[in-house]
Design an enzyme around this catalytic site. Structure first.
Site, PDB file in Angstrom:
ATOM      1  CE  LYS A 122     -19.564 -44.885  98.479  1.00  0.00           C
ATOM      2  NZ  LYS A 122     -20.555 -43.958  99.039  1.00  0.00           N
ATOM      3  NE  ARG A 133     -15.772 -40.776 100.992  1.00  0.00           N
ATOM      4  CZ  ARG A 133     -16.239 -41.845 101.638  1.00  0.00           C
ATOM      5  NH1 ARG A 133     -15.907 -43.050 101.284  1.00  0.00           N
ATOM      6  NH2 ARG A 133     -17.071 -41.694 102.635  1.00  0.00           N
ATOM      7  NE  ARG A 153     -26.095 -45.624 105.950  1.00  0.00           N
ATOM      8  CZ  ARG A 153     -25.063 -45.304 105.181  1.00  0.00           C
ATOM      9  NH1 ARG A 153     -24.865 -45.927 104.039  1.00  0.00           N
ATOM     10  NH2 ARG A 153     -24.245 -44.335 105.536  1.00  0.00           N
ATOM     11  NE  ARG A 162     -22.166 -44.972 108.685  1.00  0.00           N
ATOM     12  CZ  ARG A 162     -21.611 -44.934 107.487  1.00  0.00           C
ATOM     13  NH1 ARG A 162     -21.738 -45.958 106.665  1.00  0.00           N
ATOM     14  NH2 ARG A 162     -20.922 -43.879 107.085  1.00  0.00           N
ATOM     15  NE  ARG A 218     -21.212 -39.709 106.042  1.00  0.00           N
ATOM     16  CZ  ARG A 218     -22.221 -40.573 106.114  1.00  0.00           C
ATOM     17  NH1 ARG A 218     -23.241 -40.353 106.921  1.00  0.00           N
ATOM     18  NH2 ARG A 218     -22.196 -41.647 105.381  1.00  0.00           N
TER      19      ARG A 218
END
Ligand code: AMP
Length: 226
Positions: free
Chosen positions: A13, A87, A126, A159, A170
């Site tokens: 996203k 969300r 990531r 992260r 998540r």
């Protein structure tokens, strides 16, 4: 135009919204980015949000909705790419109320579809720039110099909430809270599903095609927006 981008953590996203926003001069509002910056600056909002973000839970709706409202109120007539908001259904309702103040509405919802296992794999590789937010992947898109952002020279790090246990949470939160939004926007006839697996350039083209489709229908003259 108000476009919302939906998809699991790791579905791309942020990367895709940033790219397309730059290209088409849309305002990119990423609630996760704003929260991380509030946390880094140690603001009152950042201190309230920190624990939730660290644990991979949603920050309370009131806080995030107020944060988004103050961002949109500054430039209500901009075209927006909303990345990471709404969300859940409650946030979607609040967004509708907010946009109504300027006779606006969510015009299109782009859903980046990706199996959970693939999303998890991406999150584990990531890396992001702590300074400019540029997103890298240790396997598919590594930085040229280890730990240094190609774009701005900032520190490139994993992260904290991409750590396995938090990433799993998540994704579970996404499945429970966010996936009901797919039906919500599908019922309105504005959901566009895009296969987010594979080549990012292909995904980007598919998102662009979805936007162009919206612009063509809106303008009725095939001019294709900006
Ligand atoms: P993201 O960068 O979109 O993956 O978001 C990172 C984290 O910020 C999430 O796991 C949540 O803790 C928080 N967050 C971002 N957007 C929202 C939102 N709309 N509502 C609640 N929490 C959010």
């Amino acid at each position: 135009m108000i476009a919302v981008v939906l998809g699991a953590p790791g579905s791309g996203k942020g990367t895709q919204s940033r790219l397309l926003s730059e290209k088409h001069h849309l305002s990119h509002v990423a609630t996760g980015d704003i929260l991380r910056s509030e946390i880094a600056m140690g603001t009152a909002l950042g201190r309230q949000a920190d624990g939730y973000v660290k644990k991979g839970q949603l920050v309370p709706d009131e806080l995030v909705t107020a944060m988004l409202a103050s961002r949109i109120e500054r430039a209500p007539n901009d075209d927006y790419f909303l990345d990471g908001f709404p969300r859940n259904l409650r946030q979607a309702e609040e967004l509708d109320k907010l946009l109504k103040r300027w006779d606006g509405r969510v015009d299109t919802a782009l859903f980046l579809s990706l199996p959970a296992a693939e999303a998890l794999k991406r999150l584990s590789a990531r890396q992001i720039c702590a300074k400019c937010g540029a997103v890298y992947n240790a396997v598919t898109k590594p930085v040229r110099k280890p730990g240094v952002c190609d774009a701005c020279g900032g520190d490139v790090v994993a992260r904290g909430d991409d750590a396995k246990e938090t990433a799993v949470r998540r994704i579970a939160v996404y499945e429970k809270e966010t996936t009901p939004l797919l039906d919500h926007y599908r019922r309105r006839g504005i959901l566009r599903e895009i296969d987010a697996a594979g080549d990012p350039i292909r995904v980007s083209r598919a998102m662009e095609a979805a936007l162009a489709d919206f612009w063509d229908h809106r303008d009725g003259d095939g001019s294709g927006g900006t």
